[in-house]
Design a protein around this motif. Structure first.
Motif, short mmCIF file in Angstrom:
data_model
loop_
_atom_site.label_atom_id
_atom_site.label_comp_id
_atom_site.label_asym_id
_atom_site.label_seq_id
_atom_site.Cartn_x
_atom_site.Cartn_y
_atom_site.Cartn_z
N ALA A 18 13.60 -20.42 -18.00
CA ALA A 18 14.92 -19.99 -18.46
C ALA A 18 15.77 -19.69 -17.23
O ALA A 18 15.67 -18.61 -16.64
CB ALA A 18 14.80 -18.77 -19.37
N THR A 19 16.58 -20.64 -16.84
CA THR A 19 17.33 -20.55 -15.59
C THR A 19 18.35 -19.42 -15.63
O THR A 19 19.20 -19.37 -16.52
CB THR A 19 18.03 -21.89 -15.31
OG1 THR A 19 17.05 -22.93 -15.34
CG2 THR A 19 18.72 -21.89 -13.97
N LYS A 20 18.26 -18.53 -14.66
CA LYS A 20 19.16 -17.37 -14.61
C LYS A 20 20.41 -17.65 -13.77
O LYS A 20 21.47 -17.09 -14.03
CB LYS A 20 18.43 -16.16 -14.02
CG LYS A 20 17.16 -15.79 -14.74
CD LYS A 20 17.37 -15.56 -16.22
CE LYS A 20 16.07 -15.10 -16.87
NZ LYS A 20 16.02 -15.37 -18.30
N GLN A 21 20.26 -18.50 -12.74
CA GLN A 21 21.38 -18.82 -11.87
C GLN A 21 21.50 -20.33 -11.74
O GLN A 21 20.56 -21.00 -11.30
CB GLN A 21 21.21 -18.21 -10.48
CG GLN A 21 21.38 -16.71 -10.42
CD GLN A 21 21.22 -16.21 -8.99
OE1 GLN A 21 20.14 -15.80 -8.57
NE2 GLN A 21 22.31 -16.24 -8.24
N GLY A 72 28.70 -10.94 -20.18
CA GLY A 72 29.03 -11.25 -18.80
C GLY A 72 28.07 -12.16 -18.07
O GLY A 72 28.17 -12.31 -16.85
N GLN A 73 27.15 -12.79 -18.76
CA GLN A 73 26.14 -13.62 -18.10
C GLN A 73 26.79 -14.82 -17.41
O GLN A 73 27.59 -15.54 -17.99
CB GLN A 73 25.09 -14.09 -19.11
CG GLN A 73 24.29 -12.93 -19.70
CD GLN A 73 23.28 -13.40 -20.71
OE1 GLN A 73 22.16 -13.79 -20.36
NE2 GLN A 73 23.66 -13.38 -21.97
N GLU A 195 19.22 -19.91 -5.04
CA GLU A 195 19.11 -18.47 -4.93
C GLU A 195 18.44 -17.82 -6.15
O GLU A 195 18.25 -16.60 -6.17
CB GLU A 195 20.50 -17.86 -4.73
CG GLU A 195 21.18 -18.32 -3.44
CD GLU A 195 22.56 -17.73 -3.29
OE1 GLU A 195 22.98 -16.97 -4.19
OE2 GLU A 195 23.23 -18.03 -2.29
N ASP A 196 18.11 -18.63 -7.15
CA ASP A 196 17.50 -18.06 -8.36
C ASP A 196 16.03 -17.75 -8.08
O ASP A 196 15.19 -18.66 -8.01
CB ASP A 196 17.63 -19.04 -9.53
CG ASP A 196 17.23 -18.40 -10.85
OD1 ASP A 196 16.68 -17.29 -10.85
OD2 ASP A 196 17.48 -19.01 -11.91
N LYS A 197 15.71 -16.48 -7.95
CA LYS A 197 14.34 -16.08 -7.60
C LYS A 197 13.34 -16.42 -8.70
O LYS A 197 12.14 -16.54 -8.45
CB LYS A 197 14.30 -14.58 -7.32
CG LYS A 197 14.65 -13.71 -8.52
CD LYS A 197 14.61 -12.23 -8.17
CE LYS A 197 14.95 -11.36 -9.39
NZ LYS A 197 14.92 -9.91 -9.05
#
Length: 215
Positions: A18-21, A72-73, A195-197
Motif C-alpha cells: 500500500a504505497t504511502k508516497q 489530507g493524505q 523516499e517512501d520507507k
C-alpha cells in the motif's frame, strides 16, 4: 494461451504494498492505463450484475478538493491516477432487466432463454431490504478493487487502496447521490517515491499454516 509463471505471480504480489508516497513526476502510460481500465471492466461479480461505477478523477482541481475529504493524505494529489469505486445503492428490477438484455445481446440468445439468470438476479433485488442490497453491492465492489490491485502489481504499477476518507463528503463533492451511487473505496495508482520507507519494509502476513485450512 500465454501465462505468467508461478514465480512471477508471487514475486509481484510480494513486491506490491500500500504505497504511502507516490512520485508526482511519474505518470502511468496511456497504454498501461487503458489496460487497467479494461481489467476493471473484466472484474467478476455475482450473477454478473456489476453493481458499480468507477470514476477516474483526472481533474487536478477536483483531486485537490477531495484531499481534505481524504484526511489530507498526499496520495490523492501525488499519485498518477485516482479511482473512486462507487456502488449502486438501491438496485432495482430495471437494473436486472438491463443486465439480462445485455447478456442476451452479447451471447446472441433470447431474453426468454435467460429465465434462470433473471430469476437469480431478481432474488438479489426483490428478496432483500434496501440496506441488504446496499451491503451486497459494497461487497461486490471490493472484488473489483482486489482485481485492480492485482492487475496493477502484475504491470509493475504501484497502488494504494484507501478507506480513509469521508464517504459523505465524496458523495457530495462528486454529486453521487443524485446519480444513485455511493462511494465505497478509493485507489490511488502510480509509482512509489524513493523516499517512501514502506517500500522496503518487510511484508507482514500470517503464515499459510495459520490462515489456510484443508478440511
Amino acid at each position: 494461451m500465454n501465462t505468467i509463471t508461478r514465480k512471477q505471480l508471487l514475486d509481484q504480489l510480494n513486491w506490491r504494498y500500500a504505497t504511502k508516497q507516490f512520485d508526482p513526476t511519474r505518470k502511468i502510460s496511456t497504454e498501461d492505463w487503458n489496460t487497467l481500465e479494461e481489467a476493471l471492466v473484466l472484474s467478476p461479480s455475482s450473477v454478473g450484475l456489476q453493481p458499480w461505477s468507477f470514476l477516474v478523477i483526472d481533474d487536478p482541481e477536483l483531486r485537490a478538493r477531495l484531499q481534505p475529504a481524504s484526511y489530507g493524505q498526499s496520495q490523492i494529489v501525488d499519485a498518477s491516477h485516482l479511482v473512486v469505486f462507487t456502488t449502486k445503492f438501491d438496485l432495482s428490477e430495471a437494473d436486472v432487466d438491463a443486465h439480462v438484455a445485455n447478456v442476451a445481446k452479447v451471447r446472441g440468445v433470447s431474453v426468454e432463454d435467460l429465465t434462470g439468470l433473471k430469476g437469480m438476479a431478481m432474488g438479489i433485488v426483490t428478496g432483500r431490504s434496501e440496506t441488504e442490497r446496499r451491503d451486497w453491492a459494497f461487497n461486490q465492489t471490493y472484488i473489483a478493487l482486489g482485481n485492480l490491485l492485482t492487475s496493477a502489481a502484475l504491470l509493475g504499477i504501484d497502488a494504494c487502496p484507501m478507506e480513509g476518507f469521508s464517504r459523505e463528503e465524496y458523495d457530495k463533492i462528486l454529486g453521487l447521490t443524485e446519480q444513485g451511487l455511493a462511494s465505497a473505496a478509493v485507489v490511488t495508482l502510480g509509482y512509489r517515491s524513493a523516499e517512501d520507507k514502506y517500500a522496503t519494509a518487510p511484508k507482514v502476513r500470517f503464515g499459510r499454516k495459520e490462515i489456510v485450512r484443508h478440511l
